[in-house]
Design an enzyme around this catalytic site. Structure first.
Site, PDB file in Angstrom:
ATOM      1  N   ILE A  76       0.840  -1.204   0.000  1.00 28.41           N
ATOM      2  CA  ILE A  76       0.000   0.000   0.000  1.00 28.41           C
ATOM      3  C   ILE A  76       0.879   1.260   0.000  1.00 28.41           C
ATOM      4  CG2 ILE A  76      -1.932   1.193   1.140  1.00 28.41           C
ATOM      5  CD1 ILE A  76      -2.621  -1.552  -0.068  1.00 28.41           C
ATOM      6  N   GLU A 120       6.504   4.626   6.524  1.00 32.58           N
ATOM      7  CA  GLU A 120       6.986   3.753   7.605  1.00 32.58           C
ATOM      8  C   GLU A 120       6.473   2.349   7.291  1.00 32.58           C
ATOM      9  OE1 GLU A 120       8.855   4.346  10.330  1.00 32.58           O
ATOM     10  OE2 GLU A 120       9.145   6.489   9.954  1.00 32.58           O
TER      11      GLU A 120
HETATM   12  N1  LIG Z   1       7.485   1.120  10.075  1.00 32.08           N
HETATM   13  C1  LIG Z   1       6.551   1.151  10.992  1.00 32.08           C
HETATM   14  O1  LIG Z   1       6.582   1.959  11.910  1.00 32.08           O
HETATM   15  C2  LIG Z   1       5.412   0.190  10.941  1.00 32.08           C
HETATM   16  C3  LIG Z   1       4.578   0.085  12.044  1.00 32.08           C
HETATM   17  C4  LIG Z   1       3.515  -0.797  11.991  1.00 32.08           C
HETATM   18  C5  LIG Z   1       3.281  -1.555  10.874  1.00 32.08           C
HETATM   19  N2  LIG Z   1       4.139  -1.436   9.830  1.00 32.08           N
HETATM   20  C6  LIG Z   1       3.921  -2.282   8.669  1.00 32.08           C
HETATM   21  O2  LIG Z   1       2.555  -2.222   8.307  1.00 32.08           O
HETATM   22  C7  LIG Z   1       2.122  -3.464   7.784  1.00 32.08           C
HETATM   23  C8  LIG Z   1       0.893  -3.909   8.521  1.00 32.08           C
HETATM   24  O3  LIG Z   1      -0.043  -2.873   8.645  1.00 32.08           O
HETATM   25  P1  LIG Z   1      -1.437  -2.870   7.849  1.00 32.08           P
HETATM   26  O4  LIG Z   1      -1.826  -4.284   7.580  1.00 32.08           O
HETATM   27  O5  LIG Z   1      -2.393  -1.998   8.554  1.00 32.08           O
HETATM   28  O6  LIG Z   1      -1.046  -2.175   6.580  1.00 32.08           O
HETATM   29  P2  LIG Z   1      -2.023  -1.767   5.463  1.00 32.08           P
HETATM   30  O7  LIG Z   1      -1.111  -1.277   4.460  1.00 32.08           O
HETATM   31  O8  LIG Z   1      -2.970  -2.849   5.122  1.00 32.08           O
HETATM   32  O9  LIG Z   1      -2.930  -0.577   6.080  1.00 32.08           O
HETATM   33  C9  LIG Z   1      -2.400   0.610   6.603  1.00 32.08           C
HETATM   34  C10 LIG Z   1      -3.325   1.762   6.303  1.00 32.08           C
HETATM   35  O10 LIG Z   1      -3.503   1.856   4.911  1.00 32.08           O
HETATM   36  C11 LIG Z   1      -4.878   1.954   4.594  1.00 32.08           C
HETATM   37  N3  LIG Z   1      -5.113   1.253   3.337  1.00 32.08           N
HETATM   38  C12 LIG Z   1      -5.236  -0.084   3.145  1.00 32.08           C
HETATM   39  N4  LIG Z   1      -5.430  -0.360   1.841  1.00 32.08           N
HETATM   40  C13 LIG Z   1      -5.432   0.813   1.190  1.00 32.08           C
HETATM   41  C14 LIG Z   1      -5.584   1.194  -0.173  1.00 32.08           C
HETATM   42  N5  LIG Z   1      -5.771   0.298  -1.145  1.00 32.08           N
HETATM   43  N6  LIG Z   1      -5.526   2.514  -0.493  1.00 32.08           N
HETATM   44  C15 LIG Z   1      -5.321   3.425   0.466  1.00 32.08           C
HETATM   45  N7  LIG Z   1      -5.177   3.122   1.789  1.00 32.08           N
HETATM   46  C16 LIG Z   1      -5.233   1.841   2.136  1.00 32.08           C
HETATM   47  C17 LIG Z   1      -5.604   1.308   5.735  1.00 32.08           C
HETATM   48  O11 LIG Z   1      -6.902   1.822   5.839  1.00 32.08           O
HETATM   49  C18 LIG Z   1      -4.713   1.648   6.903  1.00 32.08           C
HETATM   50  O12 LIG Z   1      -5.079   2.890   7.485  1.00 32.08           O
HETATM   51  C19 LIG Z   1       3.303  -4.397   7.961  1.00 32.08           C
HETATM   52  O13 LIG Z   1       4.004  -4.480   6.761  1.00 32.08           O
HETATM   53  C20 LIG Z   1       4.149  -3.708   9.009  1.00 32.08           C
HETATM   54  O14 LIG Z   1       5.506  -4.067   8.987  1.00 32.08           O
HETATM   55  C21 LIG Z   1       5.173  -0.584   9.827  1.00 32.08           C
END
Ligand SMILES: NC(=O)c1ccc[n+]([C@@H]2O[C@H](COP(=O)([O-])OP(=O)(O)OC[C@H]3O[C@@H](n4cnc5c(N)ncnc54)[C@H](O)[C@@H]3O)[C@@H](O)[C@H]2O)c1
Length: 485
Positions: A201, A219
Protein backbone atom coordinates in the site's frame (compact mmCIF):
# COMPACT_ATOMS: atom_id res chain seq x y z
CA UNK A 1 -31.68 4.95 18.00
CA UNK A 2 -28.01 4.90 16.95
CA UNK A 3 -26.79 8.10 15.27
CA UNK A 4 -26.57 7.77 11.49
CA UNK A 5 -22.99 7.46 10.26
CA UNK A 6 -21.84 10.70 8.62
CA UNK A 7 -21.37 10.44 4.86
CA UNK A 8 -17.81 11.06 3.74
CA UNK A 9 -17.64 11.57 -0.01
CA UNK A 10 -15.50 13.54 -2.42
CA UNK A 11 -17.16 16.86 -1.47
CA UNK A 12 -16.64 16.24 2.25
CA UNK A 13 -12.98 15.32 1.67
CA UNK A 14 -12.39 18.50 -0.30
CA UNK A 15 -14.30 20.66 2.25
CA UNK A 16 -12.28 19.15 5.07
CA UNK A 17 -8.95 20.06 3.53
CA UNK A 18 -10.18 23.55 2.58
CA UNK A 19 -11.40 24.16 6.12
CA UNK A 20 -8.10 23.06 7.64
CA UNK A 21 -6.13 25.05 5.08
CA UNK A 22 -8.08 28.19 6.06
CA UNK A 23 -7.08 27.58 9.68
CA UNK A 24 -3.48 27.10 8.67
CA UNK A 25 -3.48 30.19 6.45
CA UNK A 26 -5.03 32.21 9.27
CA UNK A 27 -2.05 31.22 11.40
CA UNK A 28 -4.07 29.21 13.95
CA UNK A 29 -1.50 26.41 14.21
CA UNK A 30 1.73 28.39 13.88
CA UNK A 31 2.06 29.91 17.34
CA UNK A 32 3.96 28.29 20.20
CA UNK A 33 0.96 28.57 22.54
CA UNK A 34 -1.44 26.69 20.25
CA UNK A 35 1.06 23.86 19.79
CA UNK A 36 1.69 23.61 23.54
CA UNK A 37 -2.05 23.63 24.33
CA UNK A 38 -2.69 20.76 21.90
CA UNK A 39 0.28 18.74 23.19
CA UNK A 40 -0.92 19.19 26.77
CA UNK A 41 -4.35 17.91 25.73
CA UNK A 42 -2.73 14.83 24.20
CA UNK A 43 -0.99 14.25 27.51
CA UNK A 44 -4.37 14.54 29.27
CA UNK A 45 -5.75 11.89 26.89
CA UNK A 46 -2.89 9.55 27.91
CA UNK A 47 -3.35 10.30 31.61
CA UNK A 48 -7.16 10.20 31.79
CA UNK A 49 -7.99 7.53 29.23
CA UNK A 50 -5.39 4.81 29.73
CA UNK A 51 -8.11 2.39 30.83
CA UNK A 52 -10.25 3.13 27.72
CA UNK A 53 -7.20 2.61 25.51
CA UNK A 54 -6.32 -0.69 27.20
CA UNK A 55 -9.92 -1.88 26.73
CA UNK A 56 -10.03 -0.87 23.05
CA UNK A 57 -6.80 -2.76 22.42
CA UNK A 58 -8.13 -5.77 24.28
CA UNK A 59 -11.18 -5.68 22.01
CA UNK A 60 -9.24 -5.26 18.75
CA UNK A 61 -6.24 -7.49 19.42
CA UNK A 62 -6.62 -9.19 22.80
CA UNK A 63 -3.54 -7.15 23.71
CA UNK A 64 -2.34 -7.72 27.30
CA UNK A 65 -2.66 -4.70 29.59
CA UNK A 66 1.10 -4.51 30.18
CA UNK A 67 1.82 -4.23 26.46
CA UNK A 68 -0.92 -1.62 25.95
CA UNK A 69 0.09 0.48 28.95
CA UNK A 70 3.82 0.39 28.24
CA UNK A 71 4.24 0.14 24.46
CA UNK A 72 1.37 2.45 23.55
CA UNK A 73 0.38 4.78 26.40
CA UNK A 74 3.72 5.18 28.24
CA UNK A 75 5.66 5.70 25.00
CA UNK A 76 3.12 8.32 23.89
CA UNK A 77 3.29 10.06 27.25
CA UNK A 78 7.06 10.25 26.82
CA UNK A 79 6.73 11.70 23.33
CA UNK A 80 4.31 14.39 24.58
CA UNK A 81 6.52 15.30 27.52
CA UNK A 82 9.60 15.54 25.36
CA UNK A 83 7.84 17.77 22.82
CA UNK A 84 6.46 19.99 25.61
CA UNK A 85 9.93 20.34 27.12
CA UNK A 86 11.87 20.85 23.90
CA UNK A 87 9.43 22.70 21.65
CA UNK A 88 10.95 26.14 22.21
CA UNK A 89 14.41 24.81 21.27
CA UNK A 90 13.06 22.93 18.27
CA UNK A 91 11.23 26.01 16.98
CA UNK A 92 14.19 28.34 17.42
CA UNK A 93 16.04 29.06 14.16
CA UNK A 94 19.46 27.39 13.89
CA UNK A 95 22.27 29.85 13.22
CA UNK A 96 24.23 28.99 10.07
CA UNK A 97 27.79 30.00 9.22
CA UNK A 98 28.34 32.59 6.51
CA UNK A 99 31.34 33.00 4.23
CA UNK A 100 33.34 35.71 2.56
CA UNK A 101 31.16 35.32 -0.53
CA UNK A 102 28.15 36.83 1.27
CA UNK A 103 30.01 39.12 3.74
CA UNK A 104 28.55 41.07 5.50
CA UNK A 105 25.58 38.81 6.34
CA UNK A 106 24.00 36.49 8.88
CA UNK A 107 22.19 33.25 8.11
CA UNK A 108 19.81 30.86 9.80
CA UNK A 109 17.70 27.78 9.17
CA UNK A 110 14.05 28.36 10.04
CA UNK A 111 11.78 25.38 10.74
CA UNK A 112 8.61 26.25 8.91
CA UNK A 113 5.34 24.27 9.20
CA UNK A 114 4.41 22.55 5.95
CA UNK A 115 0.68 23.25 6.02
CA UNK A 116 -2.06 20.61 6.06
CA UNK A 117 -0.77 17.07 6.51
CA UNK A 118 -2.31 13.60 6.39
CA UNK A 119 -1.37 10.76 8.76
CA UNK A 120 -2.50 7.26 7.78
CA UNK A 121 -1.78 4.65 10.43
CA UNK A 122 -1.79 0.87 10.89
CA UNK A 123 -3.74 -1.43 13.21
CA UNK A 124 -1.04 -3.21 15.18
CA UNK A 125 -0.12 -0.34 17.55
CA UNK A 126 -3.10 1.84 16.66
CA UNK A 127 -2.62 4.53 19.34
CA UNK A 128 1.16 4.83 19.17
CA UNK A 129 1.29 4.80 15.38
CA UNK A 130 -1.52 7.38 15.14
CA UNK A 131 -0.74 9.82 17.92
CA UNK A 132 3.07 9.78 17.70
CA UNK A 133 3.11 11.25 14.17
CA UNK A 134 0.30 13.66 15.17
CA UNK A 135 2.58 14.92 17.98
CA UNK A 136 5.22 15.63 15.33
CA UNK A 137 2.73 17.35 13.02
CA UNK A 138 1.33 19.57 15.80
CA UNK A 139 4.77 20.35 17.27
CA UNK A 140 5.86 21.54 13.85
CA UNK A 141 2.77 23.81 13.58
CA UNK A 142 0.68 21.97 10.99
CA UNK A 143 -3.01 21.28 10.64
CA UNK A 144 -3.48 17.51 10.55
CA UNK A 145 -5.95 14.84 9.50
CA UNK A 146 -5.54 11.37 11.00
CA UNK A 147 -6.91 8.26 9.27
CA UNK A 148 -6.58 5.30 11.68
CA UNK A 149 -6.79 1.71 10.47
CA UNK A 150 -10.23 0.18 10.07
CA UNK A 151 -8.77 -3.19 11.11
CA UNK A 152 -8.67 -2.00 14.74
CA UNK A 153 -12.23 -0.56 14.89
CA UNK A 154 -12.52 0.02 18.65
CA UNK A 155 -9.20 1.86 18.67
CA UNK A 156 -10.17 3.86 15.59
CA UNK A 157 -13.48 4.92 17.17
CA UNK A 158 -11.80 5.86 20.45
CA UNK A 159 -9.14 7.90 18.63
CA UNK A 160 -11.87 9.77 16.75
CA UNK A 161 -13.84 10.40 19.95
CA UNK A 162 -10.90 11.53 22.10
CA UNK A 163 -9.21 13.74 19.52
CA UNK A 164 -12.53 15.42 18.73
CA UNK A 165 -13.26 15.92 22.42
CA UNK A 166 -9.86 17.34 23.39
CA UNK A 167 -8.15 18.91 20.37
CA UNK A 168 -8.90 22.01 18.30
CA UNK A 169 -11.30 20.80 15.57
CA UNK A 170 -10.43 23.73 13.31
CA UNK A 171 -6.98 22.18 12.77
CA UNK A 172 -6.96 18.55 13.97
CA UNK A 173 -9.43 15.99 12.64
CA UNK A 174 -9.87 12.24 12.52
CA UNK A 175 -11.51 10.51 9.56
CA UNK A 176 -12.39 6.90 10.15
CA UNK A 177 -12.75 4.55 7.24
CA UNK A 178 -11.36 1.96 4.91
CA UNK A 179 -9.96 2.01 1.37
CA UNK A 180 -12.85 4.20 0.09
CA UNK A 181 -12.34 7.01 2.59
CA UNK A 182 -8.54 6.75 2.33
CA UNK A 183 -8.71 6.98 -1.47
CA UNK A 184 -10.88 10.13 -1.22
CA UNK A 185 -8.39 11.63 1.20
CA UNK A 186 -5.49 10.70 -1.06
CA UNK A 187 -7.15 12.53 -3.96
CA UNK A 188 -6.73 15.83 -2.07
CA UNK A 189 -3.67 18.03 -2.13
CA UNK A 190 -1.66 17.63 1.10
CA UNK A 191 1.59 19.23 2.17
CA UNK A 192 2.87 15.91 3.50
CA UNK A 193 1.58 12.38 3.81
CA UNK A 194 2.87 10.26 6.66
CA UNK A 195 1.95 6.62 6.09
CA UNK A 196 2.48 3.57 8.30
CA UNK A 197 1.64 0.20 6.80
CA UNK A 198 2.69 -2.37 4.25
CA UNK A 199 5.09 -1.81 1.34
CA UNK A 200 2.31 -2.85 -1.05
CA UNK A 201 0.00 0.00 0.00
CA UNK A 202 3.03 2.26 0.41
CA UNK A 203 3.27 2.18 -3.38
CA UNK A 204 -0.40 3.26 -3.66
CA UNK A 205 0.30 6.17 -1.29
CA UNK A 206 3.39 7.29 -3.18
CA UNK A 207 1.59 7.14 -6.52
CA UNK A 208 -1.26 9.30 -5.17
CA UNK A 209 1.22 11.75 -3.61
CA UNK A 210 3.16 12.08 -6.87
CA UNK A 211 0.09 13.60 -8.54
CA UNK A 212 0.41 16.68 -6.32
CA UNK A 213 4.19 16.46 -5.79
CA UNK A 214 3.45 15.82 -2.13
CA UNK A 215 6.40 14.60 -0.04
CA UNK A 216 5.88 11.37 1.88
CA UNK A 217 7.20 9.55 4.90
CA UNK A 218 6.64 5.83 4.45
CA UNK A 219 6.99 3.75 7.61
CA UNK A 220 6.85 0.25 6.14
CA UNK A 221 7.84 -3.22 7.27
CA UNK A 222 9.94 -6.06 5.95
CA UNK A 223 11.68 -9.21 7.06
CA UNK A 224 13.87 -8.26 10.02
CA UNK A 225 16.59 -10.90 10.56
CA UNK A 226 18.15 -11.96 13.87
CA UNK A 227 21.69 -13.32 13.69
CA UNK A 228 22.64 -15.46 16.69
CA UNK A 229 26.31 -16.21 17.30
CA UNK A 230 27.30 -19.19 19.48
CA UNK A 231 29.49 -16.76 21.45
CA UNK A 232 26.56 -15.26 23.36
CA UNK A 233 24.68 -15.52 26.63
CA UNK A 234 22.12 -18.07 25.48
CA UNK A 235 19.52 -17.50 28.19
CA UNK A 236 19.45 -13.70 27.84
CA UNK A 237 19.49 -13.97 24.04
CA UNK A 238 16.54 -16.33 23.95
CA UNK A 239 14.49 -14.36 26.50
CA UNK A 240 14.99 -11.15 24.51
CA UNK A 241 14.09 -12.81 21.22
CA UNK A 242 10.90 -14.22 22.72
CA UNK A 243 9.97 -10.89 24.33
CA UNK A 244 10.61 -9.10 21.01
CA UNK A 245 8.62 -11.64 18.98
CA UNK A 246 5.69 -13.04 20.92
CA UNK A 247 5.81 -10.40 23.68
CA UNK A 248 5.27 -7.60 21.17
CA UNK A 249 1.72 -8.09 19.91
CA UNK A 250 2.41 -11.76 19.16
CA UNK A 251 4.77 -11.03 16.27
CA UNK A 252 2.40 -8.48 14.69
CA UNK A 253 4.96 -5.69 14.97
CA UNK A 254 6.96 -4.00 12.24
CA UNK A 255 10.27 -4.57 14.07
CA UNK A 256 9.42 -8.14 15.07
CA UNK A 257 12.10 -10.80 14.47
CA UNK A 258 11.09 -12.33 11.14
CA UNK A 259 13.66 -15.13 10.93
CA UNK A 260 16.79 -16.31 12.75
CA UNK A 261 20.14 -17.04 11.16
CA UNK A 262 22.55 -19.23 13.11
CA UNK A 263 25.03 -22.06 12.56
CA UNK A 264 24.01 -25.71 12.07
CA UNK A 265 26.11 -26.57 15.10
CA UNK A 266 24.45 -24.04 17.43
CA UNK A 267 20.83 -24.40 16.25
CA UNK A 268 19.87 -27.40 18.44
CA UNK A 269 21.03 -25.59 21.60
CA UNK A 270 19.17 -22.44 20.55
CA UNK A 271 15.95 -24.35 19.86
CA UNK A 272 16.09 -26.22 23.18
CA UNK A 273 16.61 -22.96 25.04
CA UNK A 274 13.74 -21.32 23.16
CA UNK A 275 11.35 -24.18 23.95
CA UNK A 276 12.34 -24.01 27.61
CA UNK A 277 11.92 -20.23 27.94
CA UNK A 278 8.69 -20.17 25.91
CA UNK A 279 7.21 -22.62 28.39
CA UNK A 280 8.48 -20.53 31.31
CA UNK A 281 6.82 -17.44 29.83
CA UNK A 282 3.55 -18.84 28.47
CA UNK A 283 3.07 -22.26 30.13
CA UNK A 284 2.40 -25.64 28.53
CA UNK A 285 -0.71 -24.32 26.74
CA UNK A 286 0.44 -21.01 25.25
CA UNK A 287 -2.82 -20.49 23.36
CA UNK A 288 -4.57 -20.14 26.74
CA UNK A 289 -2.08 -17.52 27.94
CA UNK A 290 -3.51 -14.08 28.69
CA UNK A 291 -0.05 -12.59 28.12
CA UNK A 292 -0.16 -12.80 24.32
CA UNK A 293 -2.24 -10.87 21.76
CA UNK A 294 -4.42 -12.77 19.33
CA UNK A 295 -4.28 -12.56 15.52
CA UNK A 296 -6.07 -9.40 14.41
CA UNK A 297 -8.70 -10.99 12.14
CA UNK A 298 -9.59 -14.06 10.09
CA UNK A 299 -7.91 -12.72 6.91
CA UNK A 300 -4.60 -12.46 8.69
CA UNK A 301 -5.22 -15.83 10.39
CA UNK A 302 -5.73 -17.43 6.96
CA UNK A 303 -2.69 -15.64 5.53
CA UNK A 304 -0.52 -17.02 8.35
CA UNK A 305 -2.07 -20.50 8.00
CA UNK A 306 -1.17 -20.45 4.31
CA UNK A 307 2.46 -19.66 5.15
CA UNK A 308 2.50 -22.58 7.55
CA UNK A 309 0.76 -25.09 5.32
CA UNK A 310 2.95 -24.68 2.25
CA UNK A 311 4.66 -27.83 0.93
CA UNK A 312 8.14 -28.33 2.39
CA UNK A 313 7.27 -25.91 5.20
CA UNK A 314 4.57 -27.68 7.26
CA UNK A 315 6.97 -30.58 7.98
CA UNK A 316 9.64 -28.18 9.31
CA UNK A 317 7.79 -27.24 12.49
CA UNK A 318 9.93 -28.05 15.53
CA UNK A 319 7.76 -26.32 18.14
CA UNK A 320 4.10 -25.20 18.26
CA UNK A 321 1.97 -25.18 15.14
CA UNK A 322 -1.42 -25.34 16.88
CA UNK A 323 -4.19 -23.11 15.55
CA UNK A 324 -7.67 -22.08 16.64
CA UNK A 325 -9.47 -20.11 13.93
CA UNK A 326 -12.56 -19.44 16.01
CA UNK A 327 -10.56 -17.61 18.65
CA UNK A 328 -7.95 -16.30 16.19
CA UNK A 329 -5.06 -17.94 18.03
CA UNK A 330 -1.88 -19.48 16.69
CA UNK A 331 0.64 -20.93 19.12
CA UNK A 332 4.23 -19.65 19.11
CA UNK A 333 5.71 -21.70 16.28
CA UNK A 334 9.36 -22.38 15.43
CA UNK A 335 10.36 -23.90 12.08
CA UNK A 336 13.78 -25.23 11.12
CA UNK A 337 15.37 -24.85 7.69
CA UNK A 338 12.35 -24.02 5.55
CA UNK A 339 13.31 -23.42 1.86
CA UNK A 340 14.67 -19.92 1.26
CA UNK A 341 12.26 -19.50 -1.65
CA UNK A 342 9.16 -20.52 0.35
CA UNK A 343 6.37 -17.99 1.02
CA UNK A 344 7.28 -17.80 4.69
CA UNK A 345 10.81 -16.72 3.71
CA UNK A 346 9.64 -14.35 0.97
CA UNK A 347 6.79 -12.41 2.62
CA UNK A 348 6.87 -10.47 5.87
CA UNK A 349 5.47 -12.93 8.44
CA UNK A 350 3.85 -10.43 10.85
CA UNK A 351 2.64 -13.10 13.26
CA UNK A 352 3.75 -15.78 15.72
CA UNK A 353 5.78 -17.95 13.29
CA UNK A 354 9.57 -17.92 13.50
CA UNK A 355 11.76 -19.81 11.01
CA UNK A 356 15.37 -20.60 11.91
CA UNK A 357 17.76 -20.90 8.97
CA UNK A 358 21.01 -22.71 9.64
CA UNK A 359 24.34 -21.89 8.00
CA UNK A 360 27.77 -23.50 7.80
CA UNK A 361 29.28 -20.46 9.46
CA UNK A 362 28.00 -17.09 10.66
CA UNK A 363 29.80 -15.35 7.80
CA UNK A 364 27.08 -16.65 5.46
CA UNK A 365 24.46 -14.60 7.35
CA UNK A 366 25.83 -11.44 5.70
CA UNK A 367 25.20 -12.98 2.25
CA UNK A 368 21.64 -13.99 3.15
CA UNK A 369 20.80 -10.50 4.45
CA UNK A 370 22.50 -8.69 1.56
CA UNK A 371 20.65 -10.80 -1.02
CA UNK A 372 17.25 -9.63 0.27
CA UNK A 373 15.38 -6.28 0.41
CA UNK A 374 16.63 -3.95 3.13
CA UNK A 375 14.73 -4.69 6.37
CA UNK A 376 13.30 -2.23 8.91
CA UNK A 377 15.52 -3.70 11.64
CA UNK A 378 18.41 -6.14 11.85
CA UNK A 379 19.52 -7.80 15.07
CA UNK A 380 22.68 -9.54 16.23
CA UNK A 381 23.40 -11.43 19.44
CA UNK A 382 27.07 -11.91 20.25
CA UNK A 383 29.90 -11.10 22.66
CA UNK A 384 32.25 -10.64 19.70
CA UNK A 385 33.19 -6.95 19.44
CA UNK A 386 34.57 -7.18 15.90
CA UNK A 387 31.42 -8.91 14.67
CA UNK A 388 29.22 -6.24 16.32
CA UNK A 389 31.10 -3.45 14.57
CA UNK A 390 31.11 -5.19 11.21
CA UNK A 391 27.38 -5.90 11.46
CA UNK A 392 26.59 -2.28 12.35
CA UNK A 393 28.76 -0.92 9.55
CA UNK A 394 27.90 -3.28 6.69
CA UNK A 395 24.29 -4.41 7.17
CA UNK A 396 21.83 -1.91 5.66
CA UNK A 397 18.56 -1.70 7.61
CA UNK A 398 16.30 1.00 9.06
CA UNK A 399 17.93 0.35 12.43
CA UNK A 400 20.38 -2.10 14.01
CA UNK A 401 20.19 -3.44 17.54
CA UNK A 402 22.99 -5.51 18.99
CA UNK A 403 22.02 -7.88 21.82
CA UNK A 404 18.37 -6.91 22.06
CA UNK A 405 15.18 -6.62 19.99
CA UNK A 406 13.07 -3.57 19.11
CA UNK A 407 14.20 -1.38 22.02
CA UNK A 408 15.78 1.19 19.69
CA UNK A 409 12.31 2.56 18.98
CA UNK A 410 12.00 3.68 22.60
CA UNK A 411 15.04 5.95 22.31
CA UNK A 412 13.92 9.38 21.12
CA UNK A 413 17.50 10.36 20.26
CA UNK A 414 17.51 7.80 17.43
CA UNK A 415 15.60 8.29 14.17
CA UNK A 416 13.03 5.57 13.52
CA UNK A 417 12.37 4.72 9.88
CA UNK A 418 13.21 2.37 7.05
CA UNK A 419 15.50 2.27 4.07
CA UNK A 420 14.81 0.85 0.60
CA UNK A 421 11.78 -1.47 0.72
CA UNK A 422 11.29 -0.79 4.45
CA UNK A 423 10.48 2.87 3.90
CA UNK A 424 11.72 6.43 3.65
CA UNK A 425 11.95 9.27 6.14
CA UNK A 426 12.06 8.90 9.91
CA UNK A 427 10.48 10.17 13.11
CA UNK A 428 10.55 10.03 16.95
CA UNK A 429 11.75 12.85 19.20
CA UNK A 430 13.11 15.82 17.27
CA UNK A 431 13.07 13.73 14.09
CA UNK A 432 9.25 13.89 14.25
CA UNK A 433 9.34 17.68 14.40
CA UNK A 434 11.78 17.72 11.47
CA UNK A 435 9.65 15.27 9.46
CA UNK A 436 6.80 17.80 9.46
CA UNK A 437 8.92 20.94 8.99
CA UNK A 438 10.45 22.64 6.00
CA UNK A 439 14.02 23.70 6.74
CA UNK A 440 13.93 27.16 5.25
CA UNK A 441 17.21 28.87 4.37
CA UNK A 442 17.20 32.52 5.43
CA UNK A 443 20.06 34.90 4.62
CA UNK A 444 20.13 38.44 5.97
CA UNK A 445 22.43 40.67 3.90
CA UNK A 446 23.41 44.23 4.64
CA UNK A 447 22.82 46.97 2.11
CA UNK A 448 26.20 48.40 3.01
CA UNK A 449 29.48 47.41 1.38
CA UNK A 450 28.06 46.86 -2.10
CA UNK A 451 31.00 45.51 -4.13
CA UNK A 452 30.95 46.43 -7.85
CA UNK A 453 33.00 43.32 -8.63
CA UNK A 454 29.88 41.24 -9.27
CA UNK A 455 28.33 43.68 -11.74
CA UNK A 456 28.95 44.14 -15.48
CA UNK A 457 30.89 45.24 -17.36
CA UNK A 458 32.86 42.05 -16.56
CA UNK A 459 36.68 41.98 -16.69
CA UNK A 460 39.51 39.50 -16.10
CA UNK A 461 40.25 41.24 -12.78
CA UNK A 462 36.64 40.87 -11.60
CA UNK A 463 36.68 37.23 -12.67
CA UNK A 464 39.86 36.52 -10.66
CA UNK A 465 38.54 38.33 -7.59
CA UNK A 466 35.13 36.60 -7.71
CA UNK A 467 36.80 33.17 -8.08
CA UNK A 468 38.99 33.90 -5.06
CA UNK A 469 35.92 35.07 -3.12
CA UNK A 470 33.90 31.97 -3.97
CA UNK A 471 36.91 29.85 -2.93
CA UNK A 472 36.99 31.93 0.29
CA UNK A 473 40.74 32.03 -0.23
CA UNK A 474 42.00 35.11 1.65
CA UNK A 475 45.51 34.73 0.24
CA UNK A 476 44.27 34.83 -3.38
CA UNK A 477 41.88 37.68 -2.61
CA UNK A 478 44.79 39.80 -1.35
CA UNK A 479 46.88 38.79 -4.34
CA UNK A 480 44.14 40.00 -6.71
CA UNK A 481 43.51 43.18 -4.72
CA UNK A 482 47.23 43.97 -4.71
CA UNK A 483 47.43 43.30 -8.44
CA UNK A 484 49.77 40.34 -7.89
CA UNK A 485 47.56 37.86 -9.70
N1 LIG B 1 7.48 1.12 10.08
C1 LIG B 1 6.55 1.15 10.99
O1 LIG B 1 6.58 1.96 11.91
C2 LIG B 1 5.41 0.19 10.94
C3 LIG B 1 4.58 0.08 12.04
C4 LIG B 1 3.51 -0.80 11.99
C5 LIG B 1 3.28 -1.56 10.87
N2 LIG B 1 4.14 -1.44 9.83
C6 LIG B 1 3.92 -2.28 8.67
O2 LIG B 1 2.56 -2.22 8.31
C7 LIG B 1 2.12 -3.46 7.78
C8 LIG B 1 0.89 -3.91 8.52
O3 LIG B 1 -0.04 -2.87 8.65
P1 LIG B 1 -1.44 -2.87 7.85
O4 LIG B 1 -1.83 -4.28 7.58
O5 LIG B 1 -2.39 -2.00 8.55
O6 LIG B 1 -1.05 -2.17 6.58
P2 LIG B 1 -2.02 -1.77 5.46
O7 LIG B 1 -1.11 -1.28 4.46
O8 LIG B 1 -2.97 -2.85 5.12
O9 LIG B 1 -2.93 -0.58 6.08
C9 LIG B 1 -2.40 0.61 6.60
C10 LIG B 1 -3.32 1.76 6.30
O10 LIG B 1 -3.50 1.86 4.91
C11 LIG B 1 -4.88 1.95 4.59
N3 LIG B 1 -5.11 1.25 3.34
C12 LIG B 1 -5.24 -0.08 3.15
N4 LIG B 1 -5.43 -0.36 1.84
C13 LIG B 1 -5.43 0.81 1.19
C14 LIG B 1 -5.58 1.19 -0.17
N5 LIG B 1 -5.77 0.30 -1.15
N6 LIG B 1 -5.53 2.51 -0.49
C15 LIG B 1 -5.32 3.43 0.47
N7 LIG B 1 -5.18 3.12 1.79
C16 LIG B 1 -5.23 1.84 2.14
C17 LIG B 1 -5.60 1.31 5.74
O11 LIG B 1 -6.90 1.82 5.84
C18 LIG B 1 -4.71 1.65 6.90
O12 LIG B 1 -5.08 2.89 7.48
C19 LIG B 1 3.30 -4.40 7.96
O13 LIG B 1 4.00 -4.48 6.76
C20 LIG B 1 4.15 -3.71 9.01
O14 LIG B 1 5.51 -4.07 8.99
C21 LIG B 1 5.17 -0.58 9.83
Amino acid sequence: MAAAKKVFGAAEASDLVNELRRSFDDGVTRGYDWRITQLKKLLVICDNHEHDIVEALRHDLGKPELESSVFEVALLRNSCKLALKQLKNWMAPDKAKTSLTTFPASAEIVSEPLGVVLVISAWNYPFLLSIDPVIGAISAGNAVVLKPSELAPASSALLAKLLEQYLDPSAVRVIEGNVNETTLLLDQKWDKIFYTGSSKIGRVIMTAAAKHLTPVVLELGGKSPVVVDSNTDLKVTVRRIIAGKWGCNNGQACVSPDYILTTKEFAPKLIDAMKHELETFYGKKPMDSKDMSRIVNSNHFDRLSKLLEEKDVSDKIVYGGDKDRENLKIAPTILLDVPLDSLIMSEEIFGPLLPIITLNNLEESFDVIHSRPKPLAAYLFTHNQKLKERFAMTVSAGGIVVNDIAVHLALHTLPFGGVGESGMGAYHGKFSFDAFSHKKAVLYRSLFGDAPVRYPPYSRGKLRLLKALVDSNIFNIFKVLLGLS
